[in-house]
Write a protein that holds these residues in place. Structure first.
Motif, PDB file in Angstrom:
ATOM      1  N   GLN A  58      63.112 -23.207   0.104  1.00 53.85           N
ATOM      2  CA  GLN A  58      63.871 -24.290   0.735  1.00 53.85           C
ATOM      3  C   GLN A  58      63.255 -25.654   0.413  1.00 53.85           C
ATOM      4  N   GLU A 115      64.206 -26.687  -3.026  1.00 54.38           N
ATOM      5  CA  GLU A 115      65.570 -27.207  -3.124  1.00 54.38           C
ATOM      6  C   GLU A 115      65.667 -28.656  -2.627  1.00 54.38           C
ATOM      7  N   SER A 175      71.097 -25.313   1.463  1.00 56.92           N
ATOM      8  CA  SER A 175      71.191 -23.879   1.744  1.00 56.92           C
ATOM      9  C   SER A 175      71.485 -23.656   3.227  1.00 56.92           C
ATOM     10  N   ALA A 178      68.680 -18.193   3.426  1.00 58.63           N
ATOM     11  CA  ALA A 178      67.628 -17.962   2.428  1.00 58.63           C
ATOM     12  C   ALA A 178      66.882 -16.706   2.840  1.00 58.63           C
ATOM     13  N   TRP A 238      66.337 -15.595  -2.628  1.00 56.37           N
ATOM     14  CA  TRP A 238      67.604 -16.245  -2.914  1.00 56.37           C
ATOM     15  C   TRP A 238      67.945 -17.254  -1.827  1.00 56.37           C
ATOM     16  N   THR A 239      68.777 -18.185  -2.207  1.00 56.56           N
ATOM     17  CA  THR A 239      69.361 -19.124  -1.256  1.00 56.56           C
ATOM     18  C   THR A 239      70.866 -19.118  -1.459  1.00 56.56           C
ATOM     19  N   GLN A 240      71.579 -19.431  -0.395  1.00 56.75           N
ATOM     20  CA  GLN A 240      73.029 -19.537  -0.431  1.00 56.75           C
ATOM     21  C   GLN A 240      73.396 -20.757   0.371  1.00 56.75           C
ATOM     22  N   GLY A 241      74.353 -21.532  -0.126  1.00 59.28           N
ATOM     23  CA  GLY A 241      74.739 -22.714   0.615  1.00 59.28           C
ATOM     24  C   GLY A 241      75.959 -23.385   0.039  1.00 59.28           C
ATOM     25  N   VAL A 267      74.940 -19.649  -4.967  1.00 60.03           N
ATOM     26  CA  VAL A 267      73.861 -18.692  -4.725  1.00 60.03           C
ATOM     27  C   VAL A 267      72.857 -18.898  -5.850  1.00 60.03           C
TER      28      VAL A 267
END
Length: 155
Positions: free
Chosen positions: A24, A27, A85, A88, A98-101, A123
């Motif tokens: 995080q 990012e 994100s 995560a 992984w991250t998703q947002g 992703v």
């Protein structure tokens, strides 16, 4: 004496929360690099064997190809990319996560030369490097903006 030889090894330390925070934090820095339009720093977030998939284009494979693609993107004066994100996670092994947002993107359409606004979801899969840093190995975005309808043909 024999029991000393049969001891199970100590479990690996649980680094889950630190790994998630590291991705995080990476990012957050990545967003700053997009804001400064520094293609080299943006591309440095990718592993050498990474793949970048963006709406409307073929996959871009390898850090060198990603850098080339990014260099063209950041030259666009209208370019703005922001992403955040919402989820995560990291594997218990501590080597992949992984991250998703969601993202918002403004850029100049190369065909129409008009500024367009896009938003969607992403992703990103990360792999921990030998130095402990996290690098993207698969970065996939999908637009939530419907494609433009082609102009009607004149008879």
């Amino acid at each position: 004496m024999l029991t000393a030889c049969n001891q199970t090894p100590a479990p690996a330390p649980n680094t889950h929360d630190a790994d998630v925070k590291a991705m995080q934090d990476s990012e957050v820095q990545w967003n700053q690099e997009w804001a400064s339009k520094d293609a080299a720093k943006i591309a440095a977030r990718y592993a050498d064997d990474a793949v970048l998939m963006v709406p409307g284009g073929p996959p871009t494979s390898g850090k060198d190809a990603i850098l080339k693609s990014l260099t063209g993107m950041v030259a666009d004066p209208a370019l703005s990319l922001k992403f955040q994100s919402s989820k995560a996670d990291a594997a218990a092994s501590g080597d992949i996560g992984w991250t998703q947002g969601s993202y918002t993107l403004t850029l100049t359409d190369p065909m129409s030369k008009k500024v367009v606004n896009d938003h969607g979801s992403y992703v990103t899969t990360y792999r921990k490097q030998a130095d402990g840093s996290w690098k993207a190995v698969a970065d996939i975005a999908t637009s939530e903006v419907p494609p433009a309808t082609p102009p009607a043909k004149k008879h």
